[in-house]
Design a protein around this motif. Structure first.
Motif, PDB file in Angstrom:
ATOM      1  N   ARG A  67      46.564  20.064  66.114  1.00 34.12           N
ATOM      2  CA  ARG A  67      47.104  21.414  66.306  1.00 34.12           C
ATOM      3  C   ARG A  67      48.551  21.494  65.808  1.00 34.12           C
ATOM      4  O   ARG A  67      48.933  22.449  65.120  1.00 34.12           O
ATOM      5  N   TYR A  69      49.990  19.572  63.555  1.00 31.77           N
ATOM      6  CA  TYR A  69      49.983  19.456  62.098  1.00 31.77           C
ATOM      7  C   TYR A  69      49.585  20.784  61.446  1.00 31.77           C
ATOM      8  O   TYR A  69      50.242  21.260  60.513  1.00 31.77           O
ATOM      9  N   GLN A  70      48.518  21.383  61.937  1.00 33.96           N
ATOM     10  CA  GLN A  70      48.036  22.625  61.341  1.00 33.96           C
ATOM     11  C   GLN A  70      49.047  23.757  61.477  1.00 33.96           C
ATOM     12  O   GLN A  70      49.191  24.586  60.569  1.00 33.96           O
ATOM     13  N   ALA A  71      49.756  23.792  62.589  1.00 29.78           N
ATOM     14  CA  ALA A  71      50.755  24.843  62.782  1.00 29.78           C
ATOM     15  C   ALA A  71      51.841  24.756  61.718  1.00 29.78           C
ATOM     16  O   ALA A  71      52.271  25.777  61.161  1.00 29.78           O
ATOM     17  N   VAL A  74      50.390  25.902  58.238  1.00 33.79           N
ATOM     18  CA  VAL A  74      50.293  27.354  58.108  1.00 33.79           C
ATOM     19  C   VAL A  74      51.671  27.985  57.944  1.00 33.79           C
ATOM     20  O   VAL A  74      51.853  28.917  57.144  1.00 33.79           O
ATOM     21  N   LEU A 127      39.675  25.258  66.725  1.00 31.69           N
ATOM     22  CA  LEU A 127      40.950  25.057  66.048  1.00 31.69           C
ATOM     23  C   LEU A 127      40.813  25.224  64.536  1.00 31.69           C
ATOM     24  O   LEU A 127      41.651  25.864  63.885  1.00 31.69           O
ATOM     25  N   ASN A 128      39.757  24.648  63.972  1.00 33.41           N
ATOM     26  CA  ASN A 128      39.636  24.588  62.521  1.00 33.41           C
ATOM     27  C   ASN A 128      39.225  25.904  61.877  1.00 33.41           C
ATOM     28  O   ASN A 128      39.642  26.197  60.751  1.00 33.41           O
ATOM     29  N   PHE A 131      42.178  28.077  61.099  1.00 30.50           N
ATOM     30  CA  PHE A 131      43.065  27.351  60.174  1.00 30.50           C
ATOM     31  C   PHE A 131      42.521  27.409  58.756  1.00 30.50           C
ATOM     32  O   PHE A 131      43.223  27.795  57.812  1.00 30.50           O
ATOM     33  N   PHE A 132      41.255  27.024  58.583  1.00 32.68           N
ATOM     34  CA  PHE A 132      40.689  27.015  57.236  1.00 32.68           C
ATOM     35  C   PHE A 132      40.539  28.423  56.682  1.00 32.68           C
ATOM     36  O   PHE A 132      40.619  28.621  55.457  1.00 32.68           O
ATOM     37  N   VAL A 134      42.732  30.811  57.081  1.00 39.24           N
ATOM     38  CA  VAL A 134      44.063  31.118  56.545  1.00 39.24           C
ATOM     39  C   VAL A 134      44.276  30.420  55.206  1.00 39.24           C
ATOM     40  O   VAL A 134      44.728  31.031  54.226  1.00 39.24           O
ATOM     41  N   VAL A 135      43.946  29.141  55.154  1.00 35.18           N
ATOM     42  CA  VAL A 135      44.175  28.376  53.930  1.00 35.18           C
ATOM     43  C   VAL A 135      43.309  28.906  52.790  1.00 35.18           C
ATOM     44  O   VAL A 135      43.791  29.094  51.661  1.00 35.18           O
TER      45      VAL A 135
END
Length: 204
Positions: A67, A69-71, A74, A127-128, A131-132, A134-135
């Protein structure tokens, strides 16, 4: 499955940090809940109430590290001025996060295995998915603008962060010698060259 604990607090942080130390020293299989309890000061009942099992504790450590790392990932995309800045910034962010969080990186890359990821599967999906999304949205925008190559997400990831990920793994495996700072600019520029749409213009 770990039990949900939706409001991270100081007590939870103490437990997760203590558990991370234990898992790094012993591995997940050989680690004991008693050792986590000793280092965190939590009661056995509290540990099982919050996390359900040792695997639940390991899953919570994994999700917590990912979490964070992903923050940062983004945030790097959100602040990017253009496609080149975004690609380079994410590489720099990746390397900076590993330098700043070597224990968490070690756990994510080397200690946690498939059993931990299975125990965290529900939390990882939650969580993913955003995230994915957005990416992939960010990438699609720049692909459609003719700035980034059109390719599968897996290929883009391999070109974008594969070399940085491998260097980070080697750095951790070799006792964290060196700073990783010198290599970051080289890797960031290489990632952009591999993903940009070729043109006659010089890189910005």
């Amino acid at each position: 499955m770990p039990r949900t604990d939706p409001l991270p607090d100081a007590r939870r942080r103490t437990i997760l940090d203590a558990a991370l130390e234990v898992f790094l020293e012993s591995g997940v299989d050989a680690a004991s809940v008693d050792e986590v309890r000793n280092r965190s000061g939590a009661s056995v009942g509290s540990l099982y109430h919050r996390f359900g099992s040792k695997e639940g504790i390991a899953a919570a450590v994994y999700v917590d590290a990912l979490r964070g790392y992903q923050a940062e990932f983004v945030t790097a995309l959100d602040r990017a001025r253009d496609a080149a800045d975004g690609i380079r910034s994410v590489v720099r962010t990746h390397m900076r996060w590993v330098r700043a969080n070597p224990d968490r990186a070690q756990f994510l890359f080397a200690i946690a295995g498939s059993d931990v990821r299975r125990a965290a599967s529900a939390e990882l999906r939650e969580l993913n998915e955003p995230f994915f999304a957005v990416v992939e949205t960010w990438l699609r925008r720049h692909v459609e603008a003719g700035e980034i190559r059109a390719a599968s997400f897996d290929v883009v990831y391999a070109l974008w962060l594969g070399p940085s990920q491998e260097l980070a793994r080697l750095w951790l495996a070799r006792g964290r010698r060196g700073s990783l700072r010198t290599e970051t600019t080289l890797l960031a520029d290489a990632a952009w060259r591999s993903l940009r749409v070729e043109s006659d213009e010089e890189d910005q």
